[in-house]
Design a protein around this motif. Structure first.
Motif, PDB file in Angstrom:
ATOM      1  N   PRO A 137      58.834 -91.534 -48.127  1.00 31.74           N
ATOM      2  CA  PRO A 137      57.664 -91.713 -47.266  1.00 31.74           C
ATOM      3  C   PRO A 137      57.960 -92.570 -46.037  1.00 31.74           C
ATOM      4  CG  PRO A 137      57.482 -93.086 -49.216  1.00 31.74           C
ATOM      5  CD  PRO A 137      58.730 -92.275 -49.377  1.00 31.74           C
ATOM      6  N   LYS A 138      57.216 -92.287 -44.981  1.00 29.16           N
ATOM      7  CA  LYS A 138      57.323 -93.062 -43.739  1.00 29.16           C
ATOM      8  C   LYS A 138      56.370 -94.243 -43.795  1.00 29.16           C
ATOM      9  CE  LYS A 138      58.170 -89.009 -40.841  1.00 29.16           C
ATOM     10  NZ  LYS A 138      57.639 -88.191 -39.725  1.00 29.16           N
ATOM     11  N   LYS A 139      56.716 -95.305 -43.070  1.00 24.38           N
ATOM     12  CA  LYS A 139      55.791 -96.432 -42.917  1.00 24.38           C
ATOM     13  C   LYS A 139      54.608 -95.956 -42.087  1.00 24.38           C
ATOM     14  CE  LYS A 139      59.264-100.074 -43.218  1.00 24.38           C
ATOM     15  NZ  LYS A 139      59.968-101.144 -42.496  1.00 24.38           N
ATOM     16  N   GLU A 140      53.494 -96.618 -42.261  1.00 27.61           N
ATOM     17  CA  GLU A 140      52.259 -96.210 -41.594  1.00 27.61           C
ATOM     18  C   GLU A 140      52.437 -96.102 -40.076  1.00 27.61           C
ATOM     19  OE1 GLU A 140      48.715 -94.568 -41.658  1.00 27.61           O
ATOM     20  OE2 GLU A 140      49.681 -95.257 -43.482  1.00 27.61           O
ATOM     21  N   GLU A 141      53.129 -97.057 -39.471  1.00 25.83           N
ATOM     22  CA  GLU A 141      53.279 -97.047 -38.012  1.00 25.83           C
ATOM     23  C   GLU A 141      54.161 -95.903 -37.502  1.00 25.83           C
ATOM     24  OE1 GLU A 141      56.148-100.224 -39.612  1.00 25.83           O
ATOM     25  OE2 GLU A 141      54.070 -99.694 -39.966  1.00 25.83           O
ATOM     26  N   ALA A 142      54.917 -95.270 -38.378  1.00 19.97           N
ATOM     27  CA  ALA A 142      55.787 -94.166 -37.969  1.00 19.97           C
ATOM     28  C   ALA A 142      55.134 -92.803 -38.161  1.00 19.97           C
ATOM     29  CB  ALA A 142      57.088 -94.218 -38.751  1.00 19.97           C
ATOM     30  N   LYS A 143      54.009 -92.776 -38.855  1.00 24.17           N
ATOM     31  CA  LYS A 143      53.337 -91.504 -39.108  1.00 24.17           C
ATOM     32  C   LYS A 143      52.715 -90.974 -37.826  1.00 24.17           C
ATOM     33  CE  LYS A 143      52.377 -92.529 -43.912  1.00 24.17           C
ATOM     34  NZ  LYS A 143      51.343 -92.741 -44.917  1.00 24.17           N
ATOM     35  N   LYS A 144      52.736 -89.665 -37.688  1.00 26.22           N
ATOM     36  CA  LYS A 144      52.183 -89.021 -36.513  1.00 26.22           C
ATOM     37  C   LYS A 144      50.675 -89.232 -36.469  1.00 26.22           C
ATOM     38  CE  LYS A 144      52.040 -84.658 -34.092  1.00 26.22           C
ATOM     39  NZ  LYS A 144      52.411 -83.246 -34.128  1.00 26.22           N
ATOM     40  N   LYS A 145      50.205 -89.675 -35.347  1.00 21.54           N
ATOM     41  CA  LYS A 145      48.770 -89.914 -35.157  1.00 21.54           C
ATOM     42  C   LYS A 145      48.145 -88.671 -34.509  1.00 21.54           C
ATOM     43  CE  LYS A 145      49.266 -94.342 -36.202  1.00 21.54           C
ATOM     44  NZ  LYS A 145      50.447 -94.410 -37.000  1.00 21.54           N
ATOM     45  N   PRO A 146      46.880 -88.401 -34.845  1.00 23.38           N
ATOM     46  CA  PRO A 146      46.216 -87.252 -34.216  1.00 23.38           C
ATOM     47  C   PRO A 146      46.016 -87.511 -32.720  1.00 23.38           C
ATOM     48  CG  PRO A 146      44.673 -88.496 -35.570  1.00 23.38           C
ATOM     49  CD  PRO A 146      46.033 -89.098 -35.787  1.00 23.38           C
ATOM     50  N   ALA A 147      45.920 -86.422 -31.974  1.00 21.33           N
ATOM     51  CA  ALA A 147      45.700 -86.547 -30.538  1.00 21.33           C
ATOM     52  C   ALA A 147      44.392 -87.303 -30.276  1.00 21.33           C
ATOM     53  CB  ALA A 147      45.663 -85.165 -29.898  1.00 21.33           C
ATOM     54  N   LYS A 148      44.416 -88.105 -29.251  1.00 22.35           N
ATOM     55  CA  LYS A 148      43.252 -88.919 -28.924  1.00 22.35           C
ATOM     56  C   LYS A 148      42.791 -88.579 -27.505  1.00 22.35           C
ATOM     57  CE  LYS A 148      41.891 -93.712 -28.282  1.00 22.35           C
ATOM     58  NZ  LYS A 148      42.332 -95.092 -28.275  1.00 22.35           N
ATOM     59  N   ALA A 149      41.520 -88.349 -27.374  1.00 23.65           N
ATOM     60  CA  ALA A 149      40.953 -88.067 -26.058  1.00 23.65           C
ATOM     61  C   ALA A 149      40.763 -89.397 -25.317  1.00 23.65           C
ATOM     62  CB  ALA A 149      39.624 -87.347 -26.184  1.00 23.65           C
ATOM     63  N   ILE A 150      41.108 -89.405 -24.056  1.00 25.72           N
ATOM     64  CA  ILE A 150      40.969 -90.594 -23.206  1.00 25.72           C
ATOM     65  C   ILE A 150      39.753 -90.389 -22.312  1.00 25.72           C
ATOM     66  CG2 ILE A 150      42.075 -92.100 -21.508  1.00 25.72           C
ATOM     67  CD1 ILE A 150      43.584 -91.960 -24.187  1.00 25.72           C
ATOM     68  N   HIS A 151      38.831 -91.313 -22.398  1.00 23.80           N
ATOM     69  CA  HIS A 151      37.608 -91.243 -21.603  1.00 23.80           C
ATOM     70  C   HIS A 151      37.910 -91.702 -20.170  1.00 23.80           C
ATOM     71  CE1 HIS A 151      33.405 -91.342 -20.583  1.00 23.80           C
ATOM     72  NE2 HIS A 151      33.533 -92.598 -20.173  1.00 23.80           N
ATOM     73  N   ILE A 152      37.471 -90.932 -19.208  1.00 24.43           N
ATOM     74  CA  ILE A 152      37.641 -91.292 -17.792  1.00 24.43           C
ATOM     75  C   ILE A 152      36.421 -92.075 -17.337  1.00 24.43           C
ATOM     76  CG2 ILE A 152      37.957 -90.406 -15.457  1.00 24.43           C
ATOM     77  CD1 ILE A 152      39.150 -87.878 -16.753  1.00 24.43           C
ATOM     78  N   GLN A 153      36.662 -93.221 -16.751  1.00 19.58           N
ATOM     79  CA  GLN A 153      35.540 -94.073 -16.291  1.00 19.58           C
ATOM     80  C   GLN A 153      35.230 -93.842 -14.834  1.00 19.58           C
ATOM     81  OE1 GLN A 153      36.300 -98.152 -17.261  1.00 19.58           O
ATOM     82  NE2 GLN A 153      36.601 -97.654 -19.402  1.00 19.58           N
TER      83      GLN A 153
END
Length: 145
Positions: free
Chosen positions: A129-145
């Motif tokens: 198993p990988k450490k939590e910080e190495a696991k692939k994170k889901p894509a995140k939408a960036i809000h434009i201000q």
């Protein structure tokens, strides 16, 4: 030119395993390589799965250890023959002893304490198993201000 671009975009660990396996095949002679079990390495978002084809063995024949991020898998199988009371003799015998050793350098981002191994139907499987910080994170939408 396209191959260079693709290789540069490879995941670092995938490139590491590809390079390692290529070097290993070129440094072994073919006679020796035929005695070393072949390995499949699968990377998922959460872990690495290592499969090794080693039919005809028992789980007691294997030794698996991890020392300083180096995973060592070895096996020793010696066939014992008792010919007491029978008249059978081998004319030629070539498979009474079998041993191998494979090593893998694991990246720092694996959970060394949670590695699991299972041997079933001639296939040795390791779950790394990988450490939590190495696991692939889901894509995140960036809000434009």
């Amino acid at each position: 030119m396209e191959n260079v671009a693709v290789r540069n975009e490879m995941k670092p660990l995938q490139k590491f395993f590809d390079d390692f396996l290529t070097r290993e095949l070129f440094h072994n002679n073919w006679n020796n390589a035929s005695r070393v079990p072949m390995v499949n390495i699968l990377e998922t978002d959460d872990a690495f799965e290592i499969e090794m084809a080693v039919p005809g063995m028992r789980k007691e024949d294997f030794t698996i250890s991890l020392d300083n991020q180096v995973l060592n898998i070895s096996a020793h199988l010696e066939e014992k023959v008792a010919n007491e009371g029978n008249n059978e003799q081998y004319l030629r015998r070539e498979f009474s002893y079998y041993a191998f050793q494979r090593t893998f350098n694991l990246p720092e981002f694996v959970e060394a304490d949670k590695i699991k191994a299972k041997y079933e139907n001639g296939l040795l499987r390791l779950y790394v198993p990988k450490k939590e910080e190495a696991k692939k994170k889901p894509a995140k939408a960036i809000h434009i201000q």
